[in-house]
Design an enzyme around this catalytic site. Structure first.
Site, PDB file in Angstrom:
ATOM      1  CB  THR A   1      26.711 130.775   3.867  1.00 51.29           C
ATOM      2  OG1 THR A   1      27.822 129.987   3.431  1.00 51.29           O
ATOM      3  CG2 THR A   1      25.876 129.999   4.871  1.00 51.29           C
TER       4      THR A   1
ATOM      5  CE  LYS B   1      29.542 134.561   2.930  1.00 53.28           C
ATOM      6  NZ  LYS B   1      28.885 133.995   1.764  1.00 53.28           N
TER       7      LYS B   1
ATOM      8  CD  GLU C   1      27.209 133.882  -0.764  1.00 58.41           C
ATOM      9  OE1 GLU C   1      28.174 134.397  -0.177  1.00 58.41           O
ATOM     10  OE2 GLU C   1      26.869 132.700  -0.602  1.00 58.41           O
TER      11      GLU C   1
END
Length: 103
Positions: free
Chosen positions: A24, A21, A74
């Site tokens: 954000t 990841k 993500e």
């Protein structure tokens, strides 16, 4: 003890630490982060510190302009990402992408 600068749901911690990841997506309340910022990261649930990240880029996006690339950053599929964003930020359209790397 220093406060955390940004928090993530605990379910994302392992993906962040493993480098799976790398972005954000946040609402306007967290649109102030800039490229080069070094941030202490905590878990949303208990505010426990778990890493430090550096912001590598920022941009804006809407639900309609989210792409497979965003989803990959993500560690999700595009439908999963759109659902997560809609669940966290119901009724909102404009979002802020924060790209980062763990330090």
């Amino acid at each position: 003890m220093q406060p955390n600068d940004i928090t993530f749901f605990q379910r994302f911690q392992d993906d962040i630490l493993a480098g799976r990841k790398t972005i954000t997506i946040r609402d306007e309340s967290e649109s102030h982060f800039k490229t080069g910022d070094v941030l202490r990261v905590g878990r949303f649930e208990d505010d426990g510190y778990f890493c430090t990240i550096e912001v590598t880029a920022t941009s804006t996006v809407t639900l309609d302009t989210l792409t497979e690339k965003h989803a990959g950053q993500e560690n999700m599929t595009l439908p999963e990402l759109k659902k997560v964003i809609a669940d966290i930020y119901p009724g909102q359209i404009q979002f802020y992408v924060i790209e980062f790397k763990c330090l």
